[in-house]
Design a protein around this motif. Sequence first.
Motif, PDB file in Angstrom:
ATOM      1  N   LEU A  91       3.729 -14.269  -8.023  1.00  0.00           N
ATOM      2  CA  LEU A  91       2.744 -13.400  -7.373  1.00  0.00           C
ATOM      3  C   LEU A  91       2.448 -13.933  -5.965  1.00  0.00           C
ATOM      4  N   ILE A  92       2.622 -13.080  -4.969  1.00  0.00           N
ATOM      5  CA  ILE A  92       2.204 -13.428  -3.607  1.00  0.00           C
ATOM      6  C   ILE A  92       0.691 -13.226  -3.576  1.00  0.00           C
ATOM      7  N   THR A  93      -0.049 -14.251  -3.184  1.00  0.00           N
ATOM      8  CA  THR A  93      -1.514 -14.098  -3.186  1.00  0.00           C
ATOM      9  C   THR A  93      -2.034 -13.700  -1.808  1.00  0.00           C
TER      10      THR A  93
ATOM     11  N   ALA B  16       7.719  -7.638  -0.981  1.00  0.00           N
ATOM     12  CA  ALA B  16       8.627  -7.706  -2.140  1.00  0.00           C
ATOM     13  C   ALA B  16       9.794  -6.723  -2.024  1.00  0.00           C
ATOM     14  N   ASN B  17       9.606  -5.632  -1.254  1.00  0.00           N
ATOM     15  CA  ASN B  17      10.734  -4.720  -1.026  1.00  0.00           C
ATOM     16  C   ASN B  17      11.299  -4.888   0.386  1.00  0.00           C
ATOM     17  N   ASP B  18      10.752  -5.809   1.138  1.00  0.00           N
ATOM     18  CA  ASP B  18      11.152  -6.005   2.536  1.00  0.00           C
ATOM     19  C   ASP B  18      11.385  -4.651   3.214  1.00  0.00           C
ATOM     20  N   VAL B  19      10.301  -3.893   3.300  1.00  0.00           N
ATOM     21  CA  VAL B  19      10.413  -2.490   3.725  1.00  0.00           C
ATOM     22  C   VAL B  19      10.850  -2.371   5.190  1.00  0.00           C
ATOM     23  N   HIS B  20      11.351  -1.215   5.515  1.00  0.00           N
ATOM     24  CA  HIS B  20      11.814  -0.933   6.884  1.00  0.00           C
ATOM     25  C   HIS B  20      11.058   0.280   7.421  1.00  0.00           C
ATOM     26  N   GLY B  21      11.156   0.474   8.722  1.00  0.00           N
ATOM     27  CA  GLY B  21      10.494   1.623   9.336  1.00  0.00           C
ATOM     28  C   GLY B  21      11.375   2.267  10.381  1.00  0.00           C
TER      29      GLY B  21
ATOM     30  N   GLY C  37      12.321  -9.760  -2.896  1.00  0.00           N
ATOM     31  CA  GLY C  37      12.563 -10.300  -4.251  1.00  0.00           C
ATOM     32  C   GLY C  37      11.976  -9.478  -5.375  1.00  0.00           C
ATOM     33  N   LEU C  38      11.552  -8.238  -5.078  1.00  0.00           N
ATOM     34  CA  LEU C  38      11.185  -7.266  -6.111  1.00  0.00           C
ATOM     35  C   LEU C  38      10.095  -7.761  -7.062  1.00  0.00           C
ATOM     36  N   GLY C  39       9.242  -8.651  -6.567  1.00  0.00           N
ATOM     37  CA  GLY C  39       8.109  -9.112  -7.370  1.00  0.00           C
ATOM     38  C   GLY C  39       8.496 -10.047  -8.498  1.00  0.00           C
TER      39      GLY C  39
ATOM     40  N   LEU D  23       4.572  -8.492 -14.215  1.00  0.00           N
ATOM     41  CA  LEU D  23       5.122  -7.968 -12.953  1.00  0.00           C
ATOM     42  C   LEU D  23       3.963  -7.558 -12.052  1.00  0.00           C
ATOM     43  N   PRO D  24       3.953  -8.038 -10.801  1.00  0.00           N
ATOM     44  CA  PRO D  24       2.907  -7.573  -9.879  1.00  0.00           C
ATOM     45  C   PRO D  24       3.057  -6.068  -9.612  1.00  0.00           C
ATOM     46  N   TYR D  25       1.925  -5.417  -9.396  1.00  0.00           N
ATOM     47  CA  TYR D  25       1.908  -3.983  -9.094  1.00  0.00           C
ATOM     48  C   TYR D  25       0.951  -3.788  -7.925  1.00  0.00           C
ATOM     49  N   GLY D  26       1.480  -3.227  -6.823  1.00  0.00           N
ATOM     50  CA  GLY D  26       0.646  -3.014  -5.640  1.00  0.00           C
ATOM     51  C   GLY D  26       0.001  -1.643  -5.676  1.00  0.00           C
ATOM     52  N   GLN D  27       0.579  -0.701  -4.932  1.00  0.00           N
ATOM     53  CA  GLN D  27       0.040   0.670  -4.891  1.00  0.00           C
ATOM     54  C   GLN D  27       0.965   1.653  -5.597  1.00  0.00           C
ATOM     55  N   GLY D  28       2.000   1.165  -6.256  1.00  0.00           N
ATOM     56  CA  GLY D  28       2.879   2.067  -7.008  1.00  0.00           C
ATOM     57  C   GLY D  28       3.592   3.076  -6.124  1.00  0.00           C
ATOM     58  N   ARG D  29       3.870   2.705  -4.863  1.00  0.00           N
ATOM     59  CA  ARG D  29       4.558   3.646  -3.953  1.00  0.00           C
ATOM     60  C   ARG D  29       6.076   3.483  -4.016  1.00  0.00           C
ATOM     61  N   SER D  30       6.569   2.614  -4.883  1.00  0.00           N
ATOM     62  CA  SER D  30       8.020   2.591  -5.100  1.00  0.00           C
ATOM     63  C   SER D  30       8.351   3.803  -5.955  1.00  0.00           C
ATOM     64  N   TYR D  31       9.523   4.371  -5.728  1.00  0.00           N
ATOM     65  CA  TYR D  31       9.826   5.644  -6.387  1.00  0.00           C
ATOM     66  C   TYR D  31      10.331   5.489  -7.821  1.00  0.00           C
TER      67      TYR D  31
ATOM     68  N   VAL E 108       0.574   1.426   1.132  1.00  0.00           N
ATOM     69  CA  VAL E 108       1.304   0.395   0.382  1.00  0.00           C
ATOM     70  C   VAL E 108       0.591  -0.933   0.616  1.00  0.00           C
ATOM     71  N   SER E 109       0.757  -1.835  -0.326  1.00  0.00           N
ATOM     72  CA  SER E 109       0.104  -3.137  -0.193  1.00  0.00           C
ATOM     73  C   SER E 109       1.015  -4.091   0.582  1.00  0.00           C
ATOM     74  N   VAL E 110       0.405  -5.147   1.100  1.00  0.00           N
ATOM     75  CA  VAL E 110       1.182  -6.169   1.803  1.00  0.00           C
ATOM     76  C   VAL E 110       2.173  -6.833   0.833  1.00  0.00           C
ATOM     77  N   GLY E 111       1.713  -7.115  -0.394  1.00  0.00           N
ATOM     78  CA  GLY E 111       2.613  -7.723  -1.388  1.00  0.00           C
ATOM     79  C   GLY E 111       3.816  -6.834  -1.657  1.00  0.00           C
ATOM     80  N   GLY E 112       3.575  -5.524  -1.791  1.00  0.00           N
ATOM     81  CA  GLY E 112       4.676  -4.583  -2.040  1.00  0.00           C
ATOM     82  C   GLY E 112       5.613  -4.498  -0.843  1.00  0.00           C
ATOM     83  N   ALA E 113       5.038  -4.532   0.367  1.00  0.00           N
ATOM     84  CA  ALA E 113       5.870  -4.432   1.578  1.00  0.00           C
ATOM     85  C   ALA E 113       6.785  -5.648   1.709  1.00  0.00           C
TER      86      ALA E 113
ATOM     87  N   LEU F 207      22.667   1.003  -2.506  1.00  0.00           N
ATOM     88  CA  LEU F 207      21.412   1.733  -2.712  1.00  0.00           C
ATOM     89  C   LEU F 207      20.205   0.806  -2.593  1.00  0.00           C
ATOM     90  N   TYR F 208      19.048   1.432  -2.360  1.00  0.00           N
ATOM     91  CA  TYR F 208      17.783   0.718  -2.132  1.00  0.00           C
ATOM     92  C   TYR F 208      17.019   0.614  -3.459  1.00  0.00           C
ATOM     93  N   PRO F 209      16.835  -0.594  -3.993  1.00  0.00           N
ATOM     94  CA  PRO F 209      16.132  -0.726  -5.281  1.00  0.00           C
ATOM     95  C   PRO F 209      14.736  -0.085  -5.297  1.00  0.00           C
TER      96      PRO F 209
HETATM   97  C1  LIG Z   1       5.940   8.664   1.150  1.00  0.00           C
HETATM   98  C2  LIG Z   1       6.668   7.362   1.062  1.00  0.00           C
HETATM   99  C3  LIG Z   1       7.417   6.948   2.144  1.00  0.00           C
HETATM  100  C4  LIG Z   1       8.094   5.719   2.094  1.00  0.00           C
HETATM  101  N1  LIG Z   1       8.815   5.349   3.181  1.00  0.00           N
HETATM  102  C5  LIG Z   1       9.460   4.166   3.156  1.00  0.00           C
HETATM  103  C6  LIG Z   1      10.162   3.715   4.298  1.00  0.00           C
HETATM  104  O1  LIG Z   1      10.207   4.379   5.335  1.00  0.00           O
HETATM  105  N2  LIG Z   1      10.782   2.495   4.233  1.00  0.00           N
HETATM  106  C7  LIG Z   1      10.717   1.720   3.115  1.00  0.00           C
HETATM  107  O2  LIG Z   1      11.288   0.615   3.123  1.00  0.00           O
HETATM  108  N3  LIG Z   1      10.053   2.122   2.018  1.00  0.00           N
HETATM  109  C8  LIG Z   1       9.422   3.317   2.015  1.00  0.00           C
HETATM  110  N4  LIG Z   1       8.719   3.715   0.911  1.00  0.00           N
HETATM  111  C9  LIG Z   1       8.688   2.836  -0.263  1.00  0.00           C
HETATM  112  C10 LIG Z   1       7.511   1.863  -0.202  1.00  0.00           C
HETATM  113  O3  LIG Z   1       7.260   1.443   1.108  1.00  0.00           O
HETATM  114  C11 LIG Z   1       7.859   0.603  -1.007  1.00  0.00           C
HETATM  115  O4  LIG Z   1       8.247   0.935  -2.301  1.00  0.00           O
HETATM  116  C12 LIG Z   1       6.695  -0.400  -1.047  1.00  0.00           C
HETATM  117  O5  LIG Z   1       7.192  -1.616  -1.511  1.00  0.00           O
HETATM  118  C13 LIG Z   1       5.568   0.059  -1.982  1.00  0.00           C
HETATM  119  O6  LIG Z   1       4.500  -0.864  -1.915  1.00  0.00           O
HETATM  120  P1  LIG Z   1       3.412  -0.881  -3.075  1.00  0.00           P
HETATM  121  O7  LIG Z   1       2.242  -1.678  -2.628  1.00  0.00           O
HETATM  122  O8  LIG Z   1       3.124   0.497  -3.521  1.00  0.00           O
HETATM  123  O9  LIG Z   1       4.169  -1.715  -4.181  1.00  0.00           O
HETATM  124  P2  LIG Z   1       4.635  -1.302  -5.645  1.00  0.00           P
HETATM  125  O10 LIG Z   1       5.459  -0.076  -5.556  1.00  0.00           O
HETATM  126  O11 LIG Z   1       3.465  -1.277  -6.553  1.00  0.00           O
HETATM  127  O12 LIG Z   1       5.556  -2.536  -5.983  1.00  0.00           O
HETATM  128  C14 LIG Z   1       6.760  -2.710  -5.265  1.00  0.00           C
HETATM  129  C15 LIG Z   1       7.351  -4.085  -5.584  1.00  0.00           C
HETATM  130  O13 LIG Z   1       6.508  -5.078  -5.034  1.00  0.00           O
HETATM  131  C16 LIG Z   1       6.166  -6.027  -6.019  1.00  0.00           C
HETATM  132  N5  LIG Z   1       4.833  -6.545  -5.650  1.00  0.00           N
HETATM  133  C17 LIG Z   1       3.724  -5.828  -5.395  1.00  0.00           C
HETATM  134  N6  LIG Z   1       2.710  -6.655  -5.082  1.00  0.00           N
HETATM  135  C18 LIG Z   1       3.197  -7.914  -5.146  1.00  0.00           C
HETATM  136  C19 LIG Z   1       2.626  -9.209  -4.963  1.00  0.00           C
HETATM  137  N7  LIG Z   1       1.348  -9.390  -4.650  1.00  0.00           N
HETATM  138  N8  LIG Z   1       3.419 -10.295  -5.149  1.00  0.00           N
HETATM  139  C20 LIG Z   1       4.733 -10.162  -5.464  1.00  0.00           C
HETATM  140  N9  LIG Z   1       5.319  -8.963  -5.653  1.00  0.00           N
HETATM  141  C21 LIG Z   1       4.554  -7.847  -5.483  1.00  0.00           C
HETATM  142  C22 LIG Z   1       6.215  -5.244  -7.319  1.00  0.00           C
HETATM  143  O14 LIG Z   1       6.408  -6.107  -8.436  1.00  0.00           O
HETATM  144  C23 LIG Z   1       7.413  -4.347  -7.082  1.00  0.00           C
HETATM  145  O15 LIG Z   1       8.598  -5.031  -7.352  1.00  0.00           O
HETATM  146  C24 LIG Z   1       8.023   4.913   0.923  1.00  0.00           C
HETATM  147  C25 LIG Z   1       7.266   5.342  -0.173  1.00  0.00           C
HETATM  148  C26 LIG Z   1       6.591   6.562  -0.102  1.00  0.00           C
HETATM  149  C27 LIG Z   1       5.784   6.996  -1.294  1.00  0.00           C
END
Ligand SMILES: Cc1cc2nc3c(=O)[nH]c(=O)nc-3n(C[C@H](O)[C@H](O)[C@H](O)COP(=O)(O)OP(=O)(O)OC[C@H]3O[C@@H](n4cnc5c(N)ncnc54)[C@H](O)[C@@H]3O)c2cc1C
Length: 446
Positions: free
Chosen positions: A169-171, A115-120, A163-165, A39-47, A108-113, A403-405
């Motif tokens: 792996l997204i390079t 893989a969770n299709d983050v919002h702002g 797609g939750l990683g 499983l890819p791991y970016g910055q571990g900012r998922s809760y 947060v990393s670009v890969g993590g952003a 809910l948000y995974p």
């Molecule tokens: C203080 C705080 C505020 C936040 N606010 C928001 C917010 O406003 N909106 C929002 O949407 N989220 C928010 N988040 C959550 C955070 O933005 C997401 O969980 C984000 O995906 C974390 O990125 P990361 O690099 O830490 O990835 P990780 O948490 O390490 O991994 C997240 C997912 O990405 C996958 N992944 C990582 N790198 C890759 C790669 N290279 N290729 C394929 N898959 C990969 C992992 O397998 C995992 O499934 C917040 C988190 C914190 C701590």
Amino acid sequence: MGSELQSWGRYPHITEQRERSVTWASDSLPVPADGGSLLPYGQGRSYGDSCLNAGGTLLTTARLDRFLAFDPATGVVRCESGVTLDAILRLVTWQGWFLPVTPGTKFVSVGGAIANDVHGKNHHQAGSFGRHVPRFELVRSDGSRRVCSPTENPDWYAATIGGLGLTGLITWADIQLRRMSNPYILQETIPFNELDGFLSLARESEKDFDFTVAWVDSLGRGKSLGRGLFYRGNHAPPQFDALPLARSHLSKRGGGLAVPFDMPGFALNRLSVAAFNWLYYHRQRGRASEGLIHYDPFFYPLDGVHRWNRIYGRRGFLQFQCVVPFTDAGVAATRDILDRSARSGMPSFLTVLKVFGDVPSPGWMSFPRRGLTLALDFANKGERTYTLLAELERVTRDAGGRLYPAKDSRMSAENFAAWYPERERFAQYVDPAFSSSFWRRVNGAG
Ligand SMILES: Cc1cc2nc3c(=O)[nH]c(=O)nc-3n(C[C@H](O)[C@H](O)[C@H](O)COP(=O)(O)OP(=O)(O)OC[C@H]3O[C@@H](n4cnc5c(N)ncnc54)[C@H](O)[C@@H]3O)c2cc1C
């Protein structure tokens, strides 16, 4: 085994996992050891547990931190997937560009952003992060590499965004930045007395303000239920020449406060949560205000205190984030969730409310959709907390929400199946060597 890597909430606490660093985008993926998975791991900012892999291997991407190209004329940046949003901001803001979408932390990393299709705060105008990623490369455990875009390998593109990683792996990825007139934001802060106040502010702000969000007093009950502070803003016009100030601010980065050790669990109790919420609400003294604020404290107020997750002590904390339809039923559910949290005796420390717009998300498994999204943080008090979360999950389901995974560690397999109907199509794109603690749990195998 024995990786120290955890998720931001530090729940669940997993020790049985390996780490393997990916250094070059051209590397082929390792063969998972002992029948485990990757499983890819970016910055571990998922809760929760979406970035964890009990019994398996985490492919850490922190060393995939190179910029590959940046065109200041078009604002397209190409970078490796371990590059953080913080690093992008440092590269581009002084050239008049900004992130198209950013979550509430820049660490947060670009890969993590992706893989969770983050919002702002600008979801109502810009949609989710994936919409601004025109292209990326995906590497699979069978050694195949695909460039994915809305027109090249479009199915892989839609499966991997959000797609939750699990699809590989997204390079590297391209990101289309947005023009920024000024690194400062013209911000208004407006107190509201109850949830209806929030709703009218949200409606009236949608058109004219790029960024909106509200902090809600977690202890507000009765007439004060759902009271809070509404923040809205836009990048300031260019005539507010604050760039020199912004540069000096950026040069001080990294010097913020840090929580050096785990606070004892009792430090965060009902009284301290109540005191914090009361002080925060009353700091506006009931009056609206307007001012110029640098993008850093505006978008990332929590990043000022490094490792703030330690205030919850060793047991960690759980976040609950739902989206419910912007209808009477959705509003009633939001009210119900706030009320249950306030009455629980273990109120949320930080409660954030926002409206998602109707800009479609590009990923099959993306979380955002039109509605009200509410996020609450709960210290982990064991069964009492899990029972409360199960109640809130039920209220969400009854209102037609989900809910948000990225924030979850408790949702049931049954609800996941109902809430993410694309999961069967998605499952066909999951790399057979990839898995996560989250994925096994929501498929009834964890
Ligand atoms: C203080 C705080 C505020 C936040 N606010 C928001 C917010 O406003 N909106 C929002 O949407 N989220 C928010 N988040 C959550 C955070 O933005 C997401 O969980 C984000 O995906 C974390 O990125 P990361 O690099 O830490 O990835 P990780 O948490 O390490 O991994 C997240 C997912 O990405 C996958 N992944 C990582 N790198 C890759 C790669 N290279 N290729 C394929 N898959 C990969 C992992 O397998 C995992 O499934 C917040 C988190 C914190 C701590």
